[in-house]
Design an enzyme around this catalytic site. Structure first.
Site, PDB file in Angstrom:
ATOM      1  N   ASP A  31       0.834  -1.182   0.113  1.00  0.00           N
ATOM      2  CA  ASP A  31       0.122  -0.107  -0.102  1.00  0.00           C
ATOM      3  C   ASP A  31       0.967   1.385   0.060  1.00  0.00           C
ATOM      4  O   ASP A  31       1.855   1.339   0.589  1.00  0.00           O
ATOM      5  CB  ASP A  31      -0.972   0.152   1.158  1.00  0.00           C
ATOM      6  N   ILE A  32       0.414   2.325  -0.647  1.00  0.00           N
ATOM      7  CA  ILE A  32       1.313   3.384  -0.700  1.00  0.00           C
ATOM      8  C   ILE A  32       1.133   4.207   0.409  1.00  0.00           C
ATOM      9  O   ILE A  32       2.067   5.343   0.574  1.00  0.00           O
ATOM     10  CB  ILE A  32       0.933   4.459  -2.298  1.00  0.00           C
ATOM     11  N   ASN A  85     -12.841  -3.409   2.363  1.00  0.00           N
ATOM     12  CA  ASN A  85     -14.047  -2.427   2.712  1.00  0.00           C
ATOM     13  C   ASN A  85     -14.907  -2.526   1.439  1.00  0.00           C
ATOM     14  O   ASN A  85     -14.305  -2.622   0.336  1.00  0.00           O
ATOM     15  CB  ASN A  85     -13.094  -1.143   2.698  1.00  0.00           C
ATOM     16  N   GLN A  92     -14.233   2.547   1.014  1.00  0.00           N
ATOM     17  CA  GLN A  92     -13.668   2.147  -0.419  1.00  0.00           C
ATOM     18  C   GLN A  92     -13.592   3.162  -1.047  1.00  0.00           C
ATOM     19  O   GLN A  92     -14.435   4.070  -1.530  1.00  0.00           O
ATOM     20  CB  GLN A  92     -14.805   0.838  -0.745  1.00  0.00           C
ATOM     21  N   HIS A  98     -10.558  -5.693  -3.333  1.00  0.00           N
ATOM     22  CA  HIS A  98      -9.003  -5.722  -2.762  1.00  0.00           C
ATOM     23  C   HIS A  98      -9.187  -5.859  -1.353  1.00  0.00           C
ATOM     24  O   HIS A  98     -10.034  -5.490  -0.537  1.00  0.00           O
ATOM     25  CB  HIS A  98      -8.237  -4.268  -2.868  1.00  0.00           C
ATOM     26  N   HIS A 100      -7.109  -5.759   2.478  1.00  0.00           N
ATOM     27  CA  HIS A 100      -5.848  -5.094   3.067  1.00  0.00           C
ATOM     28  C   HIS A 100      -5.287  -6.326   3.899  1.00  0.00           C
ATOM     29  O   HIS A 100      -6.332  -6.870   4.731  1.00  0.00           O
ATOM     30  CB  HIS A 100      -6.284  -4.039   3.869  1.00  0.00           C
TER      31      HIS A 100
END
Length: 112
Positions: A31-32, A85, A92, A98, A100
């Protein structure tokens, strides 16, 4: 694949990502904006907006996402949290399914 989807562009290789693992059904990348020492997103290669839609449309892809998420979590060691989410009210922000994978610290409950 959807042309205006960020995650579809990552799957296609048009946008770079720090990929940590992949299988035939899914890709895992960092994750960024990490919320834990390990914060990896696991996405299906096919476009579906959320986990419920993915399960209905492509159960094998949903299994691929969960399998890869487990592999990423095992690499992180110890305990982990897996979060999907679903919908804007659940925060979301990218409407491509996706997961996490969060690990590497005490995650507490309730979250957030």
């Amino acid at each position: 694949m959807t042309d205006d989807c960020l995650f579809c562009s990552i799957v296609a290789g048009d946008i770079p990502a720090d990929v940590v693992a992949e299988n035939g059904q899914a890709i895992a990348f960092r994750d960024i904006s990490p919320q834990a020492p390990t914060h990896v997103l696991v996405i299906p290669r096919v476009h579906q907006p959320d986990i419920g839609s993915l399960v209905e449309a492509d159960p094998a892809a949903a299994t691929g996402v969960l399998t890869l998420a487990r592999e990423v979590a095992d690499e992180a060691g110890g305990s982990y949290r897996l979060v999907f989410n679903t919908g804007a009210d659940a925060h979301q922000t990218v409407f491509h399914c996706h997961a996490h994978v969060l690990a590497g610290r005490s995650l507490g409950w309730p979250p957030g």
